[in-house]
Design a protein around this motif. Structure first.
Motif, PDB file in Angstrom:
ATOM      1  N   PRO A  34       0.814  -1.229   0.000  1.00  0.00           N
ATOM      2  CA  PRO A  34       0.000   0.000   0.000  1.00  0.00           C
ATOM      3  C   PRO A  34       0.844   1.274   0.000  1.00  0.00           C
ATOM      4  N   ILE A  35       1.991   1.239   0.690  1.00  0.00           N
ATOM      5  CA  ILE A  35       2.881   2.407   0.683  1.00  0.00           C
ATOM      6  C   ILE A  35       3.335   2.686  -0.742  1.00  0.00           C
ATOM      7  N   LEU A  36       3.744   1.628  -1.446  1.00  0.00           N
ATOM      8  CA  LEU A  36       4.212   1.773  -2.824  1.00  0.00           C
ATOM      9  C   LEU A  36       3.080   2.238  -3.741  1.00  0.00           C
ATOM     10  N   LEU A  37       1.921   1.638  -3.624  1.00  0.00           N
ATOM     11  CA  LEU A  37       0.786   1.997  -4.470  1.00  0.00           C
ATOM     12  C   LEU A  37       0.380   3.450  -4.273  1.00  0.00           C
ATOM     13  N   ILE A  38       0.158   3.836  -3.048  1.00  0.00           N
ATOM     14  CA  ILE A  38      -0.305   5.194  -2.757  1.00  0.00           C
ATOM     15  C   ILE A  38       0.805   6.213  -3.042  1.00  0.00           C
ATOM     16  N   GLY A  39       2.014   5.911  -2.581  1.00  0.00           N
ATOM     17  CA  GLY A  39       3.133   6.841  -2.779  1.00  0.00           C
ATOM     18  C   GLY A  39       3.461   7.075  -4.242  1.00  0.00           C
ATOM     19  N   SER A  40       3.536   6.004  -5.034  1.00  0.00           N
ATOM     20  CA  SER A  40       3.874   6.165  -6.452  1.00  0.00           C
ATOM     21  C   SER A  40       2.758   6.884  -7.202  1.00  0.00           C
ATOM     22  N   THR A  41       1.519   6.636  -6.836  1.00  0.00           N
ATOM     23  CA  THR A  41       0.395   7.321  -7.484  1.00  0.00           C
ATOM     24  C   THR A  41       0.433   8.815  -7.189  1.00  0.00           C
ATOM     25  N   ILE A  42       0.680   9.170  -5.934  1.00  0.00           N
ATOM     26  CA  ILE A  42       0.747  10.590  -5.560  1.00  0.00           C
ATOM     27  C   ILE A  42       1.914  11.277  -6.267  1.00  0.00           C
ATOM     28  N   VAL A  43       3.085  10.631  -6.282  1.00  0.00           N
ATOM     29  CA  VAL A  43       4.261  11.211  -6.942  1.00  0.00           C
ATOM     30  C   VAL A  43       3.968  11.456  -8.423  1.00  0.00           C
ATOM     31  N   CYS A  44       3.387  10.466  -9.102  1.00  0.00           N
ATOM     32  CA  CYS A  44       3.098  10.604 -10.538  1.00  0.00           C
ATOM     33  C   CYS A  44       2.048  11.672 -10.798  1.00  0.00           C
ATOM     34  N   TRP A  45       1.048  11.737  -9.944  1.00  0.00           N
ATOM     35  CA  TRP A  45      -0.017  12.724 -10.105  1.00  0.00           C
ATOM     36  C   TRP A  45       0.541  14.136  -9.933  1.00  0.00           C
ATOM     37  N   VAL A  46       1.312  14.358  -8.864  1.00  0.00           N
ATOM     38  CA  VAL A  46       1.900  15.674  -8.605  1.00  0.00           C
ATOM     39  C   VAL A  46       2.855  16.057  -9.738  1.00  0.00           C
ATOM     40  N   LEU A  47       3.674  15.103 -10.184  1.00  0.00           N
ATOM     41  CA  LEU A  47       4.611  15.364 -11.281  1.00  0.00           C
ATOM     42  C   LEU A  47       3.863  15.748 -12.555  1.00  0.00           C
ATOM     43  N   THR A  48       2.797  15.033 -12.851  1.00  0.00           N
ATOM     44  CA  THR A  48       2.020  15.331 -14.059  1.00  0.00           C
ATOM     45  C   THR A  48       1.349  16.693 -13.962  1.00  0.00           C
ATOM     46  N   VAL A  49       0.757  17.013 -12.818  1.00  0.00           N
ATOM     47  CA  VAL A  49       0.126  18.323 -12.637  1.00  0.00           C
ATOM     48  C   VAL A  49       1.170  19.429 -12.818  1.00  0.00           C
ATOM     49  N   ALA A  50       2.359  19.252 -12.250  1.00  0.00           N
ATOM     50  CA  ALA A  50       3.418  20.260 -12.368  1.00  0.00           C
ATOM     51  C   ALA A  50       3.895  20.389 -13.815  1.00  0.00           C
ATOM     52  N   LEU A  51       4.111  19.261 -14.483  1.00  0.00           N
ATOM     53  CA  LEU A  51       4.610  19.308 -15.860  1.00  0.00           C
ATOM     54  C   LEU A  51       3.580  19.836 -16.842  1.00  0.00           C
ATOM     55  N   LYS A  52       2.295  19.695 -16.521  1.00  0.00           N
ATOM     56  CA  LYS A  52       1.257  20.232 -17.403  1.00  0.00           C
ATOM     57  C   LYS A  52       1.268  21.759 -17.427  1.00  0.00           C
ATOM     58  N   LYS A  53       1.951  22.356 -16.452  1.00  0.00           N
ATOM     59  CA  LYS A  53       2.058  23.812 -16.401  1.00  0.00           C
ATOM     60  C   LYS A  53       3.255  24.327 -17.203  1.00  0.00           C
ATOM     61  N   VAL A  54       4.093  23.415 -17.683  1.00  0.00           N
ATOM     62  CA  VAL A  54       5.277  23.786 -18.470  1.00  0.00           C
ATOM     63  C   VAL A  54       4.888  23.870 -19.945  1.00  0.00           C
ATOM     64  N   LYS A  55       5.182  25.023 -20.531  1.00  0.00           N
ATOM     65  CA  LYS A  55       4.840  25.238 -21.934  1.00  0.00           C
ATOM     66  C   LYS A  55       5.568  24.217 -22.821  1.00  0.00           C
ATOM     67  N   GLY A  56       4.870  23.621 -23.734  1.00  0.00           N
ATOM     68  CA  GLY A  56       5.464  22.617 -24.629  1.00  0.00           C
ATOM     69  C   GLY A  56       5.286  21.200 -24.110  1.00  0.00           C
ATOM     70  N   VAL A  57       5.364  21.024 -22.811  1.00  0.00           N
ATOM     71  CA  VAL A  57       5.183  19.694 -22.223  1.00  0.00           C
ATOM     72  C   VAL A  57       3.702  19.408 -22.036  1.00  0.00           C
ATOM     73  N   SER A  58       2.937  20.442 -21.752  1.00  0.00           N
ATOM     74  CA  SER A  58       1.510  20.255 -21.480  1.00  0.00           C
ATOM     75  C   SER A  58       0.758  19.643 -22.647  1.00  0.00           C
ATOM     76  N   SER A  59       1.190  19.926 -23.881  1.00  0.00           N
ATOM     77  CA  SER A  59       0.506  19.364 -25.045  1.00  0.00           C
ATOM     78  C   SER A  59       0.738  17.874 -25.167  1.00  0.00           C
ATOM     79  N   VAL A  60       1.832  17.375 -24.625  1.00  0.00           N
ATOM     80  CA  VAL A  60       2.128  15.941 -24.666  1.00  0.00           C
ATOM     81  C   VAL A  60       1.345  15.201 -23.581  1.00  0.00           C
ATOM     82  N   LEU A  61       1.228  15.849 -22.434  1.00  0.00           N
ATOM     83  CA  LEU A  61       0.539  15.183 -21.325  1.00  0.00           C
ATOM     84  C   LEU A  61      -0.929  15.512 -21.305  1.00  0.00           C
TER      85      LEU A  61
END
Length: 185
Positions: A158-185
């Protein structure tokens, strides 16, 4: 077959970590590439939509539980008898059927009980491609990090499941704010 074939060259739980930035399990590497291909196939054929294939919860859950028993049985034998081909075959079949049936049962479970349109799930849905792209790295590094933790797998999973999901979600939200990267994600 790939899992079994790779097991002829690497022990089942081998981790390659000689490259500092790249950490992976060679037995599962090609299996994950096949899952990536399966995702593309599912997208092209409209699986999990109203028009496409939707897995049913009960049959996939039964297969998932039965294959879990098979996989865990053979996994338990791998330490003492891991060089015997029938044990490797049982472990490979058990792992692959368990992994696939867990995926399908999970999709069915989410479609039945979590499929809603609130803000949380809308955000999760909007980040789904990024979660898909980044999850294997987060899971690999997280699992590798947790190897040293003295705890039950029932705590680590559960630590791995929840932790990896949160990390990926936060990373994706942050990268979607970067111009050029947001169109890919």
């Amino acid at each position: 077959g790939i899992f079994l074939g790779m097991n002829q060259f690497f022990p089942v739980d081998t981790w390659i970590n000689d490259y500092y930035l790249i950490v992976f399990q060679p037995l599962r590497f090609f299996v994950y590439l096949l899952y990536f291909w399966l995702g593309i196939l599912a997208w092209k054929r409209n699986w999990f939509t109203r028009q496409g294939y939707t897995p049913r919860l009960l049959p996939w859950s039964i297969v998932c539980l039965a294959s879990a028993v098979v996989y865990l049985t053979f996994k338990g034998m791998m330490h003492a008898r891991g060089t015997e081909l029938p044990i490797q075959l049982g472990n490979a079949l058990g792992f692959n059927i368990f992994a696939y049936s867990t995926l399908m049962a999970g999709v069915a479970l989410f479609k039945a009980f979590v499929n809603s349109s609130n803000d949380f799930w809308k955000s999760f849905s909007a980040c789904s491609y990024g979660l898909y792209i980044f999850h294997s790295l987060a899971v690999y590094y997280g699992a590798y990090y947790l190897l040293g933790m003295q705890a039950s797998p029932f705590i680590k999973a559960p630590i791995l499941l929840i932790g990896s999901t949160i990390v990926c979600w936060v990373l994706t939200v942050a990268l979607k704010k970067v111009k050029g990267v947001s169109s890919v994600l």
